[in-house]
Design a protein around this motif. Sequence first.
Motif, PDB file in Angstrom:
ATOM      1  N   ALA A   1      13.028  19.085  21.915  1.00 11.96           N
ATOM      2  CA  ALA A   1      13.246  17.764  22.507  1.00 11.96           C
ATOM      3  C   ALA A   1      12.708  16.643  21.625  1.00 11.96           C
ATOM      4  N   SER A   2      11.545  16.849  21.042  1.00 16.04           N
ATOM      5  CA  SER A   2      10.920  15.791  20.254  1.00 16.04           C
ATOM      6  C   SER A   2      11.404  15.766  18.807  1.00 16.04           C
ATOM      7  N   GLY A   3      11.836  16.916  18.302  1.00 19.03           N
ATOM      8  CA  GLY A   3      12.203  17.005  16.899  1.00 19.03           C
ATOM      9  C   GLY A   3      11.010  16.965  15.965  1.00 19.03           C
ATOM     10  N   GLU A   4       9.816  17.143  16.519  1.00 16.44           N
ATOM     11  CA  GLU A   4       8.577  17.115  15.732  1.00 16.44           C
ATOM     12  C   GLU A   4       8.002  18.522  15.628  1.00 16.44           C
ATOM     13  N   PRO A   5       7.418  18.866  14.482  1.00 11.23           N
ATOM     14  CA  PRO A   5       6.834  20.206  14.332  1.00 11.23           C
ATOM     15  C   PRO A   5       5.583  20.383  15.176  1.00 11.23           C
TER      16      PRO A   5
ATOM     17  N   MET B   1       0.836  -1.190   0.000  1.00 11.98           N
ATOM     18  CA  MET B   1       0.000   0.000   0.000  1.00 11.98           C
ATOM     19  C   MET B   1       0.880   1.252   0.000  1.00 11.98           C
ATOM     20  N   ILE B   2       0.518   2.258  -0.762  1.00 11.62           N
ATOM     21  CA  ILE B   2       1.282   3.490  -0.880  1.00 11.62           C
ATOM     22  C   ILE B   2       0.817   4.464   0.195  1.00 11.62           C
ATOM     23  N   ASP B   3       1.777   5.018   0.903  1.00 15.88           N
ATOM     24  CA  ASP B   3       1.504   5.968   1.978  1.00 15.88           C
ATOM     25  C   ASP B   3       1.176   7.348   1.378  1.00 15.88           C
ATOM     26  N   PRO B   4      -0.050   7.872   1.604  1.00 16.25           N
ATOM     27  CA  PRO B   4      -0.429   9.166   1.023  1.00 16.25           C
ATOM     28  C   PRO B   4       0.452  10.323   1.501  1.00 16.25           C
ATOM     29  N   LEU B   5       0.881  10.289   2.783  1.00 23.28           N
ATOM     30  CA  LEU B   5       1.741  11.359   3.285  1.00 23.28           C
ATOM     31  C   LEU B   5       3.090  11.334   2.571  1.00 23.28           C
ATOM     32  N   MET B   6       3.630  10.137   2.347  1.00 21.33           N
ATOM     33  CA  MET B   6       4.896  10.016   1.638  1.00 21.33           C
ATOM     34  C   MET B   6       4.755  10.535   0.211  1.00 21.33           C
ATOM     35  N   GLN B   7       3.644  10.221  -0.438  1.00 21.37           N
ATOM     36  CA  GLN B   7       3.411  10.721  -1.793  1.00 21.37           C
ATOM     37  C   GLN B   7       3.339  12.245  -1.802  1.00 21.37           C
ATOM     38  N   ALA B   8       2.634  12.807  -0.844  1.00 17.39           N
ATOM     39  CA  ALA B   8       2.533  14.268  -0.753  1.00 17.39           C
ATOM     40  C   ALA B   8       3.907  14.883  -0.517  1.00 17.39           C
ATOM     41  N   SER B   9       4.715  14.265   0.347  1.00 17.21           N
ATOM     42  CA  SER B   9       6.062  14.764   0.619  1.00 17.21           C
ATOM     43  C   SER B   9       6.930  14.707  -0.623  1.00 17.21           C
ATOM     44  N   GLU B  10       6.820  13.629  -1.390  1.00  8.24           N
ATOM     45  CA  GLU B  10       7.605  13.499  -2.611  1.00  8.24           C
ATOM     46  C   GLU B  10       7.201  14.543  -3.642  1.00  8.24           C
ATOM     47  N   ARG B  11       5.903  14.770  -3.811  1.00  8.91           N
ATOM     48  CA  ARG B  11       5.434  15.795  -4.752  1.00  8.91           C
ATOM     49  C   ARG B  11       5.914  17.175  -4.308  1.00  8.91           C
ATOM     50  N   ALA B  12       5.777  17.464  -3.021  1.00 10.33           N
ATOM     51  CA  ALA B  12       6.219  18.762  -2.498  1.00 10.33           C
ATOM     52  C   ALA B  12       7.724  18.916  -2.672  1.00 10.33           C
ATOM     53  N   GLY B  13       8.467  17.851  -2.425  1.00  8.96           N
ATOM     54  CA  GLY B  13       9.924  17.889  -2.576  1.00  8.96           C
ATOM     55  C   GLY B  13      10.346  18.159  -4.003  1.00  8.96           C
ATOM     56  N   HIS B  14       9.677  17.527  -4.958  1.00  8.08           N
ATOM     57  CA  HIS B  14      10.001  17.752  -6.370  1.00  8.08           C
ATOM     58  C   HIS B  14       9.723  19.197  -6.749  1.00  8.08           C
ATOM     59  N   ALA B  15       8.552  19.692  -6.406  1.00  6.91           N
ATOM     60  CA  ALA B  15       8.197  21.071  -6.725  1.00  6.91           C
ATOM     61  C   ALA B  15       9.135  22.048  -6.017  1.00  6.91           C
ATOM     62  N   LEU B  16       9.454  21.788  -4.769  1.00  8.25           N
ATOM     63  CA  LEU B  16      10.337  22.659  -4.004  1.00  8.25           C
ATOM     64  C   LEU B  16      11.725  22.679  -4.632  1.00  8.25           C
ATOM     65  N   GLY B  17      12.218  21.513  -5.016  1.00 14.36           N
ATOM     66  CA  GLY B  17      13.546  21.443  -5.612  1.00 14.36           C
ATOM     67  C   GLY B  17      13.673  22.297  -6.856  1.00 14.36           C
ATOM     68  N   MET B  18      12.666  22.269  -7.698  1.00 10.70           N
ATOM     69  CA  MET B  18      12.685  23.051  -8.927  1.00 10.70           C
ATOM     70  C   MET B  18      12.706  24.551  -8.620  1.00 10.70           C
ATOM     71  N   GLU B  19      12.045  24.944  -7.561  1.00  8.61           N
ATOM     72  CA  GLU B  19      11.979  26.349  -7.173  1.00  8.61           C
ATOM     73  C   GLU B  19      13.190  26.757  -6.336  1.00  8.61           C
ATOM     74  N   ALA B  20      13.557  25.907  -5.386  1.00 11.05           N
ATOM     75  CA  ALA B  20      14.531  26.292  -4.370  1.00 11.05           C
ATOM     76  C   ALA B  20      15.980  26.173  -4.817  1.00 11.05           C
ATOM     77  N   LEU B  21      16.287  25.213  -5.671  1.00 18.14           N
ATOM     78  CA  LEU B  21      17.687  24.968  -6.016  1.00 18.14           C
ATOM     79  C   LEU B  21      18.396  26.224  -6.524  1.00 18.14           C
TER      80      LEU B  21
ATOM     81  N   PRO C   1       5.335  19.479   4.559  1.00 18.20           N
ATOM     82  CA  PRO C   1       6.446  19.064   3.686  1.00 18.20           C
ATOM     83  C   PRO C   1       7.190  20.248   3.058  1.00 18.20           C
ATOM     84  N   ARG C   2       6.470  21.250   2.608  1.00 14.56           N
ATOM     85  CA  ARG C   2       7.126  22.419   2.003  1.00 14.56           C
ATOM     86  C   ARG C   2       7.928  23.194   3.055  1.00 14.56           C
ATOM     87  N   ILE C   3       7.329  23.403   4.216  1.00 13.46           N
ATOM     88  CA  ILE C   3       8.040  24.123   5.286  1.00 13.46           C
ATOM     89  C   ILE C   3       9.277  23.346   5.708  1.00 13.46           C
ATOM     90  N   ALA C   4       9.137  22.033   5.885  1.00 14.16           N
ATOM     91  CA  ALA C   4      10.282  21.196   6.279  1.00 14.16           C
ATOM     92  C   ALA C   4      11.372  21.231   5.213  1.00 14.16           C
TER      93      ALA C   4
END
Length: 177
Positions: free
Chosen positions: A96-100, A1-21, A157-160
């Motif tokens: 302490a937790s490292g969580e947002p 099963m594909i994790d929806p959060l992971m998919q969202a993170s990957e999409r955000a990462g790809h879009a961010l990379g194109m903008e941020a690099l 994902p974008r903020i992270a």
Amino acid sequence: MIDPLMQASERAGHALGMEALPAVLAAQRADDAALALFQAMDAGLARSPGHLLLTVLVYHREFGESQRAYSSRPLEYPVGGRKTLGQAPRMRHVLASGEPFIGRSRQDIVDNYADHATLLAMGCGSIVNMPVRWGGEVLGTVNLLHAQGRYAEADLPRIAGWAQLSAPAFLATLQRR
């Protein structure tokens, strides 16, 4: 099963990379690369998800305090301001937790931040505290504030991504101490 959060993170990462690099590469060549990286992150996060205030706090573990290394509104929140973790229980938890943390309402700000009157007067009614890690260590946080109800898990994902791209600026700032 594909994790929806992971998919969202990957999409955000790809879009961010194109903008941020390009912005990150240019910032790393600047005379003050740390400041330029923080400014690039500020601009990227101003576009989406947006903010009324963005601050960067570096964590001085040995002193149990954090220090403001960047602010999008330096008149109200000047660079250099310090607070002990005793003054900031929510910050202590994030470090302490490292969580947002997402605070979605004015009441979340009142309940968790000693400077709530200033934040509310600026129109801030929601907040994200995003920890920045280098290896297993939390270096500090990127903090975005906006109108009430503005932030959701889908923004994380974008903020992270931008926050982690700024990790070298955190390291440089901590080394200057």
